[in-house]
Design a protein around this motif. Structure first.
Motif, mmCIF file in Angstrom:
data_model
loop_
_atom_site.group_PDB
_atom_site.id
_atom_site.type_symbol
_atom_site.label_atom_id
_atom_site.label_comp_id
_atom_site.label_asym_id
_atom_site.label_seq_id
_atom_site.Cartn_x
_atom_site.Cartn_y
_atom_site.Cartn_z
ATOM 1 N N GLY A 3 0.654 -1.204 -0.068
ATOM 2 C CA GLY A 3 0.078 -0.015 -0.130
ATOM 3 C C GLY A 3 0.831 1.281 0.257
ATOM 4 N N ALA A 4 2.185 1.298 0.618
ATOM 5 C CA ALA A 4 2.591 2.368 0.694
ATOM 6 C C ALA A 4 3.442 2.677 -0.704
ATOM 7 C CB ALA A 4 4.116 2.185 1.659
ATOM 8 N N MET A 5 3.597 1.583 -1.400
ATOM 9 C CA MET A 5 4.097 1.740 -2.830
ATOM 10 C C MET A 5 3.089 2.547 -3.512
ATOM 11 S SD MET A 5 5.871 -1.914 -3.452
ATOM 12 C CE MET A 5 6.638 -1.449 -4.932
ATOM 13 N N LYS A 55 3.151 -1.506 -13.167
ATOM 14 C CA LYS A 55 4.507 -1.147 -12.651
ATOM 15 C C LYS A 55 4.702 -1.548 -11.063
ATOM 16 C CE LYS A 55 7.232 3.127 -11.556
ATOM 17 N NZ LYS A 55 8.378 3.199 -12.555
ATOM 18 N N MET A 56 3.504 -1.548 -10.357
ATOM 19 C CA MET A 56 3.846 -1.797 -8.889
ATOM 20 C C MET A 56 3.852 -3.598 -8.940
ATOM 21 S SD MET A 56 4.093 0.747 -7.003
ATOM 22 C CE MET A 56 4.947 1.354 -8.281
ATOM 23 N N VAL A 57 3.164 -4.115 -9.703
ATOM 24 C CA VAL A 57 3.279 -5.621 -9.364
ATOM 25 C C VAL A 57 4.243 -5.976 -9.917
ATOM 26 C CG1 VAL A 57 2.160 -7.689 -10.298
ATOM 27 C CG2 VAL A 57 0.465 -5.946 -9.402
ATOM 28 N N ARG A 58 4.749 -5.504 -10.946
ATOM 29 C CA ARG A 58 6.295 -5.939 -11.483
ATOM 30 C C ARG A 58 7.401 -5.787 -10.329
ATOM 31 N NH1 ARG A 58 7.786 -2.282 -15.468
ATOM 32 N NH2 ARG A 58 5.883 -2.789 -16.173
ATOM 33 N N GLN A 59 7.171 -4.597 -9.625
ATOM 34 C CA GLN A 59 8.327 -4.190 -8.909
ATOM 35 C C GLN A 59 8.403 -5.306 -7.616
ATOM 36 O OE1 GLN A 59 8.827 -0.118 -8.042
ATOM 37 N NE2 GLN A 59 10.401 -0.537 -6.564
ATOM 38 N N ARG A 93 -3.526 -5.976 -1.118
ATOM 39 C CA ARG A 93 -5.002 -6.307 -1.749
ATOM 40 C C ARG A 93 -5.185 -7.456 -2.650
ATOM 41 N NH1 ARG A 93 -4.870 -2.455 1.391
ATOM 42 N NH2 ARG A 93 -6.632 -0.753 1.785
ATOM 43 N N ASP A 94 -3.934 -7.582 -3.283
ATOM 44 C CA ASP A 94 -4.033 -8.370 -4.526
ATOM 45 C C ASP A 94 -2.738 -9.383 -4.432
ATOM 46 O OD1 ASP A 94 -1.974 -6.458 -5.014
ATOM 47 O OD2 ASP A 94 -2.305 -6.377 -7.045
ATOM 48 N N ILE A 95 -2.392 -9.532 -3.187
ATOM 49 C CA ILE A 95 -1.007 -10.332 -3.173
ATOM 50 C C ILE A 95 -1.397 -11.818 -3.387
ATOM 51 C CG2 ILE A 95 0.990 -10.878 -1.714
ATOM 52 C CD1 ILE A 95 0.542 -7.840 -2.248
ATOM 53 N N MET A 111 1.699 -12.773 -5.704
ATOM 54 C CA MET A 111 2.270 -13.940 -5.567
ATOM 55 C C MET A 111 1.432 -15.126 -5.414
ATOM 56 S SD MET A 111 5.140 -13.251 -2.535
ATOM 57 C CE MET A 111 4.033 -13.234 -1.183
ATOM 58 N N PRO A 112 0.695 -15.406 -6.565
ATOM 59 C CA PRO A 112 -0.207 -16.597 -6.486
ATOM 60 C C PRO A 112 0.379 -17.874 -6.355
ATOM 61 C CG PRO A 112 0.097 -15.708 -8.682
ATOM 62 C CD PRO A 112 1.062 -14.799 -7.929
#
Ligand code: DC
Length: 224
Positions: A38-40, A110-114, A130-132, A137-138
Motif C-alpha cells: 500500500g505504501a508503494m 508497474k507496482m506488481v512487477r516491482q 489487496r491483490d498479493i 504472489m499466486p
C-alpha cells in the motif's frame, strides 16, 4: 536451501483489518522481509498529486510513471525519486486519492512487477496488500485474508490517525473506509477478493498477538 526460501506469505485484507501491524510482526518473528505494498501505491499517488496529473489521461499517467522510482528501504522508509516521503504518503491529501490511483492499470502493472522482483530476490517475505494472493504472489504457499467488522476497522483507523495528529471524525472515517472498500473491491483490475486456498481470519474480537499466533500456527512454524 534454507527454510526461509519457501517462506512467501501473502496477507490481504481491507483497510483497518490490522494487516500492516500483523504482517510486520510476523515478518519480525520469522526474520524475513516485510513489504507494505500500500505504501508503494501511496508514493505513486503522491507523485501524481504533485504533478497535478490528470488521472483520466492514461498517456499522461504513463509518462509520469516512466520517470518515477519508488524504493522501500529495510527500515520501511519509502523514497520517491530518491526523496524520503515516509510521512507525506500518509497525508489526508494522499488518503483522498490513493484508491483512484491504485485503480489505474498502468500503475498496477508497474507496482506488481516491482513487487514480484522484490519477492524473487528475498529469501523469505511477508507481503501485504489487496491483490498479493491473487496476482502478485499466486504461488505463495501461505495466504491469509484478514477482515473485521466495519465499525471496528473504522475505530482502529480513527485511533491511528488521531495518534498521528491527523484527526478526522469517526463518522468521516467510516465514510472514508466504506468508500475505500467500494473502490478496492469493485475495480476491474485485480480487485480485493478472497482467492481459493486462502485462510480467512476475522480479527474483529482478536488482539494483534492472537492474529499473529493464528498465522504462525497456520504456517506451522515455531517462532520466538
Ligand atoms: O493499505 P493502504 O491503505 O496503505 O493502501 C492504500 C491504497 O492502495 C488502497 O486504496 C488500496 C490500494 N492497494 C492496492 O490496490 N493494492 C495493494 N496491493 C495495496 C494497496
Amino acid at each position: 536451501m534454507s527454510i526461509n526460501s519457501q517462506l512467501k506469505i501473502a496477507i490481504d485484507g481491507p483497510a483497518g483489518s490490522g494487516k500492516s501491524t500483523v504482517a510486520r510482526e510476523v515478518a519480525r518473528r520469522l526474520n524475513v522481509v516485510y513489504l507494505d505494498t500500500g505504501a508503494m501505491y501511496r508514493a505513486i499517488a503522491l507523485k501524481l498529486l504533485r504533478e497535478s496529473c490528470d488521472l483520466s489521461e492514461p498517456g499522461r499517467v504513463e509518462a509520469q510513471l516512466e520517470q518515477t522510482t519508488v524504493q522501500i528501504l529495510a527500515d520501511e522508509r519509502i523514497l520517491l525519486d530518491g526523496e524520503d516521503v515516509t510521512d507525506e504518503i500518509r497525508s489526508a491529501a494522499v488518503n483522498a486519492v490513493v484508491s483512484r490511483v491504485a485503480e489505474l492499470p498502468a500503475v498496477r502493472r508497474k507496482m506488481v512487477r516491482q513487487q514480484q522482483e522484490i519477492a524473487a530476490v528475498s529469501e523469505g517475505i511477508v507481503m501485504e496488500g489487496r491483490d498479493i494472493a491473487s496476482t502478485v504472489m499466486p504461488d505463495a504457499p501461505f495466504k491469509f485474508y484478514l477482515d473485521a467488522a466495519l465499525p471496528v476497522r473504522a475505530r482502529r483507523r480513527y485511533l491511528e490517525q488521531r495518534d498521528k495528529g491527523l484527526p478526522l471524525s469517526y463518522e468521516k472515517t467510516v465514510h472514508q473506509i466504506n468508500e475505500r472498500d467500494r473502490i478496492d473491491s469493485g475495480r476491474a483490475d485485480s480487485p480485493l477478493r478472497i482467492t481459493p486456498g486462502t485462510a480467512v481470519i476475522d480479527t474483529t474480537t482478536l488482539t494483534i498477538e492472537e492474529v499473529v499466533e493464528q498465522i504462525l500456527q497456520g504456517i506451522n512454524l515455531q517462532a520466538d
